[in-house]
Design a protein around this motif. Structure first.
Motif, PDB file in Angstrom:
ATOM      1  N   ALA A  36       0.736  -1.229   0.029  1.00 54.24           N
ATOM      2  CA  ALA A  36      -0.116   0.057   0.199  1.00 54.24           C
ATOM      3  C   ALA A  36       0.901   1.343   0.042  1.00 54.24           C
ATOM      4  O   ALA A  36       0.421   2.191  -0.782  1.00 54.24           O
ATOM      5  N   GLN A  37       1.949   1.295   0.769  1.00 54.02           N
ATOM      6  CA  GLN A  37       2.883   2.231   0.709  1.00 54.02           C
ATOM      7  C   GLN A  37       3.674   2.739  -0.367  1.00 54.02           C
ATOM      8  O   GLN A  37       3.454   3.875  -1.011  1.00 54.02           O
ATOM      9  N   LEU A  38       3.966   1.702  -1.139  1.00 53.45           N
ATOM     10  CA  LEU A  38       4.614   1.815  -2.429  1.00 53.45           C
ATOM     11  C   LEU A  38       3.568   2.360  -3.585  1.00 53.45           C
ATOM     12  O   LEU A  38       3.783   3.359  -4.441  1.00 53.45           O
ATOM     13  N   PHE A  39       2.193   1.716  -3.441  1.00 56.52           N
ATOM     14  CA  PHE A  39       1.194   2.099  -4.358  1.00 56.52           C
ATOM     15  C   PHE A  39       0.880   3.550  -4.124  1.00 56.52           C
ATOM     16  O   PHE A  39       0.911   4.343  -4.981  1.00 56.52           O
ATOM     17  N   TYR A  40       0.880   4.101  -2.973  1.00 55.48           N
ATOM     18  CA  TYR A  40       0.571   5.452  -2.592  1.00 55.48           C
ATOM     19  C   TYR A  40       1.402   6.585  -3.027  1.00 55.48           C
ATOM     20  O   TYR A  40       1.170   7.442  -3.864  1.00 55.48           O
ATOM     21  N   GLN A  41       2.778   6.057  -2.744  1.00 51.68           N
ATOM     22  CA  GLN A  41       3.914   7.116  -3.274  1.00 51.68           C
ATOM     23  C   GLN A  41       3.795   7.225  -4.453  1.00 51.68           C
ATOM     24  O   GLN A  41       3.809   8.129  -5.288  1.00 51.68           O
ATOM     25  N   GLN A  42       3.741   6.197  -5.472  1.00 52.72           N
ATOM     26  CA  GLN A  42       3.779   6.218  -6.858  1.00 52.72           C
ATOM     27  C   GLN A  42       2.385   6.974  -7.451  1.00 52.72           C
ATOM     28  O   GLN A  42       2.750   7.802  -8.383  1.00 52.72           O
ATOM     29  N   PHE A  43       1.577   6.793  -6.777  1.00 55.02           N
ATOM     30  CA  PHE A  43       0.274   7.284  -7.283  1.00 55.02           C
ATOM     31  C   PHE A  43       0.069   8.612  -7.251  1.00 55.02           C
ATOM     32  O   PHE A  43      -0.164   9.599  -8.135  1.00 55.02           O
ATOM     33  N   LYS A  44       0.743   9.303  -6.085  1.00 53.40           N
ATOM     34  CA  LYS A  44       0.716  10.799  -5.680  1.00 53.40           C
ATOM     35  C   LYS A  44       1.877  11.502  -6.935  1.00 53.40           C
ATOM     36  O   LYS A  44       1.817  12.550  -7.115  1.00 53.40           O
ATOM     37  N   GLN A  45       3.013  10.548  -6.856  1.00 53.32           N
ATOM     38  CA  GLN A  45       3.897  10.930  -7.818  1.00 53.32           C
ATOM     39  C   GLN A  45       3.371  11.511  -9.283  1.00 53.32           C
ATOM     40  O   GLN A  45       3.592  12.226  -9.908  1.00 53.32           O
ATOM     41  N   GLN A  46       2.611  10.320  -9.783  1.00 56.25           N
ATOM     42  CA  GLN A  46       1.932  10.463 -10.845  1.00 56.25           C
ATOM     43  C   GLN A  46       0.972  11.636 -10.960  1.00 56.25           C
ATOM     44  O   GLN A  46       0.912  12.160 -12.187  1.00 56.25           O
ATOM     45  N   MET A  47       0.243  11.653 -10.125  1.00 58.50           N
ATOM     46  CA  MET A  47      -0.589  13.060  -9.898  1.00 58.50           C
ATOM     47  C   MET A  47      -0.087  14.373 -10.171  1.00 58.50           C
ATOM     48  O   MET A  47      -0.376  14.999 -10.975  1.00 58.50           O
ATOM     49  N   ALA A  48       1.201  14.287  -9.532  1.00 56.68           N
ATOM     50  CA  ALA A  48       2.067  15.768  -9.743  1.00 56.68           C
ATOM     51  C   ALA A  48       2.622  15.908 -11.185  1.00 56.68           C
ATOM     52  O   ALA A  48       2.502  17.115 -11.669  1.00 56.68           O
ATOM     53  N   LEU A  49       2.509  14.738 -11.897  1.00 60.15           N
ATOM     54  CA  LEU A  49       2.722  14.756 -13.410  1.00 60.15           C
ATOM     55  C   LEU A  49       1.663  15.493 -14.229  1.00 60.15           C
ATOM     56  O   LEU A  49       2.114  16.149 -15.245  1.00 60.15           O
ATOM     57  N   HIS A  50       0.734  15.488 -13.579  1.00 64.20           N
ATOM     58  CA  HIS A  50      -0.541  16.037 -14.429  1.00 64.20           C
ATOM     59  C   HIS A  50      -0.875  17.420 -13.719  1.00 64.20           C
ATOM     60  O   HIS A  50      -1.771  17.947 -13.876  1.00 64.20           O
ATOM     61  N   GLY A  51       0.248  17.705 -12.822  1.00 66.17           N
ATOM     62  CA  GLY A  51       0.009  19.235 -12.065  1.00 66.17           C
ATOM     63  C   GLY A  51      -1.025  19.410 -11.160  1.00 66.17           C
ATOM     64  O   GLY A  51      -1.630  20.247 -10.889  1.00 66.17           O
ATOM     65  N   ARG A  52      -1.297  18.100 -10.399  1.00 69.57           N
ATOM     66  CA  ARG A  52      -2.312  17.891  -9.582  1.00 69.57           C
ATOM     67  C   ARG A  52      -1.581  17.924  -7.993  1.00 69.57           C
ATOM     68  O   ARG A  52      -0.701  17.152  -7.811  1.00 69.57           O
ATOM     69  N   PRO A  53      -1.978  18.553  -7.060  1.00 69.51           N
ATOM     70  CA  PRO A  53      -1.455  18.445  -5.653  1.00 69.51           C
ATOM     71  C   PRO A  53      -1.894  16.798  -5.201  1.00 69.51           C
ATOM     72  O   PRO A  53      -2.974  16.480  -5.475  1.00 69.51           O
ATOM     73  N   PRO A  54      -1.086  16.494  -4.140  1.00 71.07           N
ATOM     74  CA  PRO A  54      -1.395  15.170  -3.747  1.00 71.07           C
ATOM     75  C   PRO A  54      -2.667  15.142  -3.062  1.00 71.07           C
ATOM     76  O   PRO A  54      -3.479  13.942  -2.813  1.00 71.07           O
ATOM     77  N   ALA A  55      -3.288  16.283  -2.283  1.00 72.12           N
ATOM     78  CA  ALA A  55      -4.401  16.383  -1.570  1.00 72.12           C
ATOM     79  C   ALA A  55      -5.662  16.358  -2.609  1.00 72.12           C
ATOM     80  O   ALA A  55      -6.796  16.137  -2.030  1.00 72.12           O
ATOM     81  N   ALA A  56      -5.537  16.457  -3.783  1.00 72.56           N
ATOM     82  CA  ALA A  56      -6.717  16.375  -4.799  1.00 72.56           C
ATOM     83  C   ALA A  56      -7.382  15.067  -5.073  1.00 72.56           C
ATOM     84  O   ALA A  56      -8.299  15.182  -5.653  1.00 72.56           O
ATOM     85  N   CYS A  57      -6.599  14.214  -4.553  1.00 70.54           N
ATOM     86  CA  CYS A  57      -7.320  12.777  -4.594  1.00 70.54           C
ATOM     87  C   CYS A  57      -6.923  12.087  -3.340  1.00 70.54           C
ATOM     88  O   CYS A  57      -5.612  11.936  -2.780  1.00 70.54           O
ATOM     89  N   LYS A  58      -7.988  11.382  -2.767  1.00 72.71           N
ATOM     90  CA  LYS A  58      -7.827  10.879  -1.548  1.00 72.71           C
ATOM     91  C   LYS A  58      -7.738   9.196  -1.966  1.00 72.71           C
ATOM     92  O   LYS A  58      -8.584   8.644  -2.696  1.00 72.71           O
ATOM     93  N   VAL A  59      -6.701   8.390  -1.237  1.00 80.87           N
ATOM     94  CA  VAL A  59      -6.578   6.976  -1.495  1.00 80.87           C
ATOM     95  C   VAL A  59      -7.150   6.473  -0.346  1.00 80.87           C
ATOM     96  O   VAL A  59      -6.647   6.546   0.866  1.00 80.87           O
ATOM     97  N   LEU A  60      -8.206   5.619  -0.685  1.00 86.68           N
ATOM     98  CA  LEU A  60      -8.968   4.916   0.303  1.00 86.68           C
ATOM     99  C   LEU A  60      -9.067   3.157   0.014  1.00 86.68           C
ATOM    100  O   LEU A  60      -9.829   2.925  -0.826  1.00 86.68           O
TER     101      LEU A  60
END
Length: 434
Positions: free
Chosen positions: A247-271
Motif C-alpha cells: 500500500a505504501q509503494l502504491f500510494y507513493q507512486q500514485f501521488k507522484q504520477q498525480m504531480a505529473l498532471h499538475g495535481r497536488p497530492p491532496a486533490a485525490c484521496k486514496v482509500l
C-alpha cells in the motif's frame, strides 16, 4: 482520516449472510438501506457508496445456478434511484453510486448525476467503472467484453465528456425575472462541443450546474491502465491493498504520477478497503472470523472469481495447484496478478484460494479489539499508505454497528477522525475543491 462505507445489505464476506448475527432484510425495501446509511451518518462517515453490476454472473460453468444459489447480492435496486431516495432522509453524509462507462452514455450519466447532486444539496459522488465480464456485454447486445486497455480509454473520454457537459451551465444562469421576461441568462449557458474517438456530444446539459460544480469522481482499481486514468481524473480512489508495504509503494507512486498532471497530492484521496472483525477481546474477534470463514461455500468463491476475471474456472480441477492463467484474464487484472502469484508461490489449490477470496476479496482483515484495529488504521495513515479507508463490513448490520459504536469513538478519542461534520457538501468533507 477519511472513512467511507461500502454499502451492502449482506456484507462482503461470502459467509456473512449465514452468520447468526446477520439479519438479511429484503434489499428491495428502502428501510434496509436507510438503516445502514443513517448509522454511517451518525458515525460521521464521509460518504457511503454502492457498487453495481449489469448482469447476474454466469461465467463459472456458463450458468447462473452456482451464483444465485450461494452468493447474495444480485436482486438489488438500481443505484441512482436508491441514492436519490436516501438523499431525502439524510442530511450530511455523501452518497456515491456506480455507473458503467463501457455501456452507458455521458449525457445520460451527467443528467442523472447532476440531478442527484441537486436533490442531495451537494453530496453526490460517482464511481465510474469499466465493467468486467461477458455477462454484462450480453445484456447490451455485445458478444464479449471489450479489451482492458480499450475500456479504460473509453472511460477516460466518458469522464471528460461528463465534466464538460456539467460545465455547460454557469452558476446563476436561472434568473426568472418576471419584469424583463428573461428566465435564463443565455450568456451563462453554452454548447459543450465534445469531440472524441468514442463520443461526439453537442450539449448543453439539460440540468443546471450541480451545487458542487460536479459530483466527486471516484475510481476503483490498481492496474496500470486504471492508474493512467485515475491519476488525472480521480478525486477518490478505492483500491485493494492486502498489506502495508504494498500500500505504501502504491500510494507513493500514485501521488507522484498525480504531480505529473499538475495535481497536488491532496486533490485525490486514496482509500483502500478494509474488513474489520471487531470484538471486546482478541480471542472473541478471532472466533467470529473462524465462524465466518467456515460458512463460506467454495463454489461461491469460484463463481465470484470467475466473474471478476471474466474467465471460467470450472475448466480446472479445484483440488490442484492454482493454474497460471493471468495472461487469459480479460476482466479485473490488477488484483489477480497478486492473488495468482501468491497462490502459486504458496502452493495453494484453486479451491483454497477461492474460499479465501470469497471471504475477503483480497481486502485486509483487521481482526481484534477496537483499540488494536484503531492502532492499525492510524498506522497506515501515519506511515503514508493511504488517506483513509473504505469500510467493507463482513456481515450486516452487526459488523457496521460494531465498527461505528466502538472503533469510531476510539479513533475520535485519539484525534484521528472527526467528531462532527464541518461542511455541508461531500467536497467539503473530503477537502477536494474543484
Amino acid at each position: 482520516m477519511h472513512l467511507a462505507l461500502y454499502l451492502s445489505d449482506t456484507g462482503l464476506h461470502a459467509g456473512g449472510w449465514r452468520h447468526p448475527d446477520a439479519e438479511n432484510p429484503d434489499p428491495m425495501q428502502l428501510e434496509t438501506w436507510l438503516k445502514l446509511v443513517q448509522k454511517a451518518e451518525a458515525a460521521k462517515f464521509d460518504f457511503a457508496f454502492i457498487a453495481d453490476k449489469l448482469s447476474i454472473d454466469d461465467i463459472y460453468g456458463a450458468d447462473i445456478a452456482t451464483t444465485v444459489q450461494y452468493r447474495p447480492g444480485y436482486a438489488r435496486p438500481e443505484p441512482m434511484a436508491l441514492l436519490t431516495a436516501l438523499s431525502l432522509f439524510t442530511r450530511r453524509i455523501g452518497l456515491g453510486g456506480t455507473l458503467s462507462t463501457t455501456y452507458g452514455e455521458p449525457f445520460h450519466a451527467a443528467r442523472t448525476l447532476a440531478t442527484l447532486d441537486h436533490f442531495s444539496h451537494g453530496r453526490a459522488a460517482w464511481n465510474a467503472v469499466t465493467s468486467t465480464n461477458d455477462g454484462e456485454a450480453h445484456n447490451f447486445s455485445r458478444q464479449q467484453l471489450p479489451p482492458h486497455g480499450e475500456r479504460y480509454q473509453r472511460a477516460a473520454e466518458f469522464i471528460d465528456a461528463v465534466q464538460l457537459l456539467m460545465a455547460s451551465w454557469q452558476p446563476g444562469a436561472r434568473v426568472a425575472d418576471k419584469a424583463s421576461g428573461v428566465y435564463v441568462d443565455a450568456s451563462k449557458v453554452s454548447y459543450s462541443h465534445f469531440h472524441g474517438e468514442h463520443f461526439q456530444i453537442k450539449g448543453p446539459l439539460t440540468v443546471s450546474q450541480p451545487p458542487q460544480g460536479r459530483p466527486v469522481q471516484i475510481l476503483a482499481g490498481v492496474s496500470a491502465d486504471f492508474q493512467q486514468v485515475a491519476t488525472r481524473l480521480a478525486e477518490v480512489i478505492f483500491t485493494v491493498q492486502p498489506e502495508l508495504a504494498r500500500a505504501q509503494l502504491f500510494y507513493q507512486q500514485f501521488k507522484q504520477q498525480m504531480a505529473l498532471h499538475g495535481r497536488p497530492p491532496a486533490a485525490c484521496k486514496v482509500l483502500p478497503g478494509i474488513m474489520p472483525v471487531v470484538a471486546a477481546t482478541q480471542r472473541a474477534a478471532e472466533e467470529k472470523r473462524r465462524e465466518l470463514d467456515e460458512l463460506v461455500n467454495p463454489l461461491a468463491g469460484l463463481s465470484f472469481m470467475s466473474a471478476s476475471m471474466n474467465y471460467d474456472l470450472s475448466q480446472h480441477d479445484p483440488d490442484e495447484l492454482f493454474p497460471d492463467i493471468f495472461a487469459h484474464i480479460s476482466g479485473s487484472k490488477g488484483r489477480f496478478e497478486y492473488v495468482i502469484r501468491q497462490a502459486r508461490q504458496e502452493g495453494k489449490t484453486l479451491a483454497q484460494v477461492a474460499k479465501t477470496y470469497a471471504a475477503s476479496a483480497s481486502f485486509p482483515l483487521l481482526v481484534g479489539t477496537p483499540r488494536s484495529i484503531a492502532d492499525e488504521m492510524i498506522r497506515w495513515v501515519e506511515e503514508r499508505a493511504c488517506d483513509g479507508f473504505v469500510l467493507m463490513p463482513a456481515d450486516m448490520p452487526a459488523s457496521l454497528n460494531d465498527f461505528a459504536d466502538y472503533v469510531v469513538p476510539e479513533l475520535q478519542r485519539r484525534g484521528a477522525f472527526r467528531k462532527e461534520y464541518q461542511g455541508e457538501t461531500l467536497r467539503e468533507h473530503l477537502a477536494v475543491p474543484l
